[in-house]
Design a protein around this motif. Structure first.
Motif, PDB file in Angstrom:
ATOM      1  N   ALA A 348      -1.683  -0.921  -8.196  1.00 19.89           N
ATOM      2  CA  ALA A 348      -2.202   0.162  -7.385  1.00 19.89           C
ATOM      3  C   ALA A 348      -3.295  -0.832  -6.384  1.00 19.89           C
ATOM      4  N   GLU A 349      -3.900  -1.483  -7.109  1.00 17.27           N
ATOM      5  CA  GLU A 349      -5.148  -2.052  -6.124  1.00 17.27           C
ATOM      6  C   GLU A 349      -4.472  -3.032  -5.050  1.00 17.27           C
ATOM      7  N   ALA A 350      -3.413  -3.861  -5.704  1.00 20.48           N
ATOM      8  CA  ALA A 350      -2.727  -4.784  -4.692  1.00 20.48           C
ATOM      9  C   ALA A 350      -1.749  -4.047  -3.666  1.00 20.48           C
ATOM     10  N   MET A 351      -1.362  -2.978  -3.863  1.00 24.02           N
ATOM     11  CA  MET A 351      -0.806  -1.955  -2.768  1.00 24.02           C
ATOM     12  C   MET A 351      -1.743  -1.501  -1.910  1.00 24.02           C
ATOM     13  N   ARG A 352      -2.907  -1.098  -2.372  1.00 20.67           N
ATOM     14  CA  ARG A 352      -4.030  -0.564  -1.515  1.00 20.67           C
ATOM     15  C   ARG A 352      -4.563  -1.527  -0.465  1.00 20.67           C
ATOM     16  N   LEU A 353      -4.579  -2.558  -1.151  1.00 19.34           N
ATOM     17  CA  LEU A 353      -5.171  -3.893  -0.297  1.00 19.34           C
ATOM     18  C   LEU A 353      -4.120  -4.298   0.950  1.00 19.34           C
ATOM     19  N   GLN A 354      -2.645  -4.298   0.443  1.00 17.66           N
ATOM     20  CA  GLN A 354      -1.964  -4.387   1.437  1.00 17.66           C
ATOM     21  C   GLN A 354      -1.664  -3.360   2.598  1.00 17.66           C
ATOM     22  N   ILE A 355      -1.968  -2.084   2.214  1.00 13.80           N
ATOM     23  CA  ILE A 355      -1.785  -0.981   3.170  1.00 13.80           C
ATOM     24  C   ILE A 355      -3.125  -1.223   3.965  1.00 13.80           C
ATOM     25  N   ASN A 356      -4.285  -1.547   3.539  1.00 11.75           N
ATOM     26  CA  ASN A 356      -5.341  -1.570   4.376  1.00 11.75           C
ATOM     27  C   ASN A 356      -5.587  -2.647   5.254  1.00 11.75           C
ATOM     28  N   GLN A 357      -4.909  -3.738   4.883  1.00  8.66           N
ATOM     29  CA  GLN A 357      -4.715  -4.876   5.812  1.00  8.66           C
ATOM     30  C   GLN A 357      -3.921  -4.559   7.066  1.00  8.66           C
ATOM     31  N   TRP A 358      -2.813  -3.616   6.805  1.00 10.40           N
ATOM     32  CA  TRP A 358      -1.982  -3.430   7.766  1.00 10.40           C
ATOM     33  C   TRP A 358      -2.579  -2.338   8.725  1.00 10.40           C
ATOM     34  N   ILE A 359      -3.401  -1.390   8.294  1.00 12.10           N
ATOM     35  CA  ILE A 359      -4.128  -0.404   8.991  1.00 12.10           C
ATOM     36  C   ILE A 359      -5.084  -1.076   9.915  1.00 12.10           C
ATOM     37  N   ARG A 360      -5.757  -2.180   9.405  1.00 17.09           N
ATOM     38  CA  ARG A 360      -7.054  -3.071  10.011  1.00 17.09           C
ATOM     39  C   ARG A 360      -6.177  -3.863  11.164  1.00 17.09           C
ATOM     40  N   GLU A 361      -5.132  -4.337  10.944  1.00 11.57           N
ATOM     41  CA  GLU A 361      -4.765  -5.419  11.725  1.00 11.57           C
ATOM     42  C   GLU A 361      -3.350  -5.376  12.584  1.00 11.57           C
ATOM     43  N   SER A 362      -3.033  -4.128  12.228  1.00  9.96           N
ATOM     44  CA  SER A 362      -1.645  -4.063  13.114  1.00  9.96           C
ATOM     45  C   SER A 362      -1.779  -3.492  14.458  1.00  9.96           C
ATOM     46  N   ALA A 363      -2.991  -2.900  14.667  1.00 10.89           N
ATOM     47  CA  ALA A 363      -3.179  -2.068  16.037  1.00 10.89           C
ATOM     48  C   ALA A 363      -2.498  -1.228  16.412  1.00 10.89           C
ATOM     49  N   GLU A 364      -1.639  -0.299  15.484  1.00 12.05           N
ATOM     50  CA  GLU A 364      -0.788   0.621  15.826  1.00 12.05           C
ATOM     51  C   GLU A 364      -1.430   1.976  15.991  1.00 12.05           C
ATOM     52  N   PHE A 365      -2.562   2.163  14.996  1.00  8.01           N
ATOM     53  CA  PHE A 365      -3.338   3.405  15.353  1.00  8.01           C
ATOM     54  C   PHE A 365      -4.256   3.235  16.410  1.00  8.01           C
ATOM     55  N   ASP A 366      -4.646   4.218  16.986  1.00  3.19           N
ATOM     56  CA  ASP A 366      -5.457   3.896  18.139  1.00  3.19           C
ATOM     57  C   ASP A 366      -7.072   3.495  18.027  1.00  3.19           C
ATOM     58  N   ALA A 367      -7.272   3.748  16.847  1.00  2.38           N
ATOM     59  CA  ALA A 367      -8.648   3.025  16.376  1.00  2.38           C
ATOM     60  C   ALA A 367      -8.611   3.206  14.667  1.00  2.38           C
ATOM     61  N   VAL A 368      -9.457   2.304  14.070  1.00  3.46           N
ATOM     62  CA  VAL A 368      -9.486   2.299  12.603  1.00  3.46           C
ATOM     63  C   VAL A 368     -10.908   2.787  12.137  1.00  3.46           C
ATOM     64  N   ILE A 369     -10.791   3.750  11.155  1.00  3.15           N
ATOM     65  CA  ILE A 369     -11.860   4.118  10.745  1.00  3.15           C
ATOM     66  C   ILE A 369     -12.027   3.781   9.297  1.00  3.15           C
ATOM     67  N   ASP A 370     -13.097   2.723   9.047  1.00  2.00           N
ATOM     68  CA  ASP A 370     -12.995   1.880   7.511  1.00  2.00           C
ATOM     69  C   ASP A 370     -13.813   2.572   6.557  1.00  2.00           C
ATOM     70  N   PHE A 371     -13.042   3.736   6.073  1.00  2.12           N
ATOM     71  CA  PHE A 371     -13.783   4.289   4.785  1.00  2.12           C
ATOM     72  C   PHE A 371     -13.936   3.375   3.763  1.00  2.12           C
ATOM     73  N   ASP A 372     -12.839   2.546   3.397  1.00  2.91           N
ATOM     74  CA  ASP A 372     -12.921   1.461   2.543  1.00  2.91           C
ATOM     75  C   ASP A 372     -14.102   0.601   2.505  1.00  2.91           C
ATOM     76  N   LEU A 373     -14.472   0.140   3.541  1.00  2.00           N
ATOM     77  CA  LEU A 373     -15.621  -0.688   3.890  1.00  2.00           C
ATOM     78  C   LEU A 373     -17.092  -0.112   3.550  1.00  2.00           C
ATOM     79  N   MET A 374     -16.924   1.265   4.121  1.00  2.00           N
ATOM     80  CA  MET A 374     -18.234   1.991   3.963  1.00  2.00           C
ATOM     81  C   MET A 374     -18.434   2.442   2.324  1.00  2.00           C
ATOM     82  N   LEU A 375     -17.579   2.584   1.589  1.00  2.00           N
ATOM     83  CA  LEU A 375     -17.794   3.143   0.103  1.00  2.00           C
ATOM     84  C   LEU A 375     -17.595   2.108  -0.878  1.00  2.00           C
ATOM     85  N   ARG A 376     -17.139   1.009  -0.480  1.00  2.00           N
ATOM     86  CA  ARG A 376     -16.958  -0.031  -1.766  1.00  2.00           C
ATOM     87  C   ARG A 376     -18.293  -0.588  -2.028  1.00  2.00           C
TER      88      ARG A 376
END
Length: 416
Positions: A348-376
């Motif tokens: 599960a952790e490996a998949m979470r990291l893969q999904i987060n990398q796509w959210i941050r780097e794909s530029a497909e969302f109009d912007a990224v809100i990094d809850f992971d970085l804020m809370l970890r």
């Protein structure tokens, strides 16, 4: 349903239909309303079939994210198997606890009468109520169910106590000392206000993180509550409402199978985001339950791959953009150390990291809100920082939710 309840329903139905027919010959106010601007100010999706209720009084509280000159209420009978009768519906400013301002309360009407009959699977919107409201104001909404409900339609994780009092109709009275507290949202699913033409809304679309699991009831400590407060403190965003479309236990790609809740996020996105009045942006914070479910079920049909989850996000992006709505992607927070029926695994952790990398780097969302970085925890990035952990290693506490709201760039919501 008893004979007396069936008789009551029949009489109410006759009166309701007679009122509708009579109003057909009166001048319509539709033209006036069509020139005004209604915006959703509060929202709670109906996600579960709740308990069967005998004739009961119900009082619930909502805190508006923006105010307006008038207000109207939405009630749902989504999961009901019989028509739902609402009577003696009142709205008033809250005086805290189990009280409201009975001297200033307003009766709520539906097509000109004080009773609404909602068919199974349907919802109803009240007439406009002459009640000027302010941002962050708390209102008490009371009503009576003369024929009960079988079953009730609820938002399961309210993080807000309602009061239920079976028996005779006392909806209009101020104090319900014998009311039973219930952490469920009954039937009420939306509040709209008539306000400034530039008023608009953000939808927070997610799971238990957005629903506020981990906080105390009645404290308004969800990250969406803190965000609404921040928006009011900024002159450029005071006309922005925050709508909470979080469902604890919801998955993006699959309908609910215990222990999860609600239809798939992909299926509810249209009704709960795209069809809400005045929506200009949506924050998507969902996916952690799709990841956790991979280790919870043996059936291959329940498995969601990283690629499938990404395609789900892309479907939301396409749908939002087709409506001219900005869509912001939130990274998935850590849950290392979580135990119980949904333990956090290396897979599960490996998949979470893969999904987060796509959210941050794909530029497909109009912007990224990094809850992971804020809370970890910076020393153990697979875990929540201890001072933000509610104790279950999955959900933040009030401090964590506050940090999430503080980390969102308000420039995303300025009028363009």
């Amino acid at each position: 349903m008893t004979f007396l309840q069936r008789l009551c329903l029949a009489l109410l139905s006759f009166n309701y239909l007679f009122s509708i027919e009579a109003q057909a010959s009166t001048p319509s106010e539709t033209k006036v309303e069509s020139q005004t601007h209604w915006t959703s100010t509060w929202y709670a999706p109906i996600d579960t079939a709740g308990q069967t209720l005998a004739p009961t009084n119900i009082r619930q509280w909502v805190r508006l994210s923006i105010g307006g000159e008038q207000i109207r209420l939405h009630f749902s009978n989504l999961h009901g198997q019989t028509p739902l009768v609402l009577s003696s519906v009142y709205i008033a400013r809250s005086k805290g606890s189990d009280k409201h301002d009975s001297e200033q309360q307003k009766e709520v009407f539906f097509s000109g009468i004080g009773t609404a009959i909602i068919p199974p699977g349907e919802e109803v919107t009240s007439d406009a109520i002459e009640l000027k409201t302010n941002a962050l104001e708390e209102l008490a909404i009371s009503f009576y169910l003369p024929t009960g409900a079988s079953p009730s339609s609820v938002h399961n994780t309210a993080m807000q106590n309602a009061l239920l009092l079976p028996g005779k109709n006392i909806s209009k009275t101020s104090n319900w000392y014998d009311g039973k507290k219930d952490d469920t949202r009954y039937f009420l699913n939306e509040v709209e206000v008539l306000g400034a033409e530039k008023a608009r809304a953000i939808v927070a679309f997610g799971d238990s993180l957005t629903d506020g699991v981990g906080i105390e009831n009645d404290r308004y400590h969800r990250w969406t509550d803190f965000l609404a407060q921040r928006l009011q403190q900024n002159p450029q965003t005071r006309d922005v409402a925050v709508l909470n479309a979080g469902i604890a236990g919801n998955r993006l790609m699959r309908d609910a199978k215990a222990p999860f809740i609600g239809i798939a996020g992909l299926k509810r996105f249209d009704a709960e985001v795209l069809q809400r009045p005045g929506v200009s942006a949506v924050i998507v914070s969902i996916g952690t339950n799709d990841i956790s479910a991979n280790g919870a079920f043996k059936e291959s049909s329940e498995f969601v791959s990283p690629e499938e989850l990404i395609e789900g996000y892309r479907a939301l992006i396409k749908a939002a953009h087709a409506k001219g709505i900005k869509i912001y992607g939130a990274t998935i927070k850590p849950r290392g150390g979580a135990k119980g029926i949904l333990p956090h695994t290396p897979e599960a952790e490996a998949m979470r990291l893969q999904i987060n990398q796509w959210i941050r780097e794909s530029a497909e969302f109009d912007a990224v809100i990094d809850f992971d970085l804020m809370l970890r925890d910076p020393e153990q990035t697979h875990r929540l920082l201890s001072r933000y952990d509610s104790g279950d290693h999955t959900h933040p506490n009030a401090s964590g939710y506050s940090v999430m709201a503080q980390g969102i760039d308000l420039r995303l919501f300025r009028a363009h």
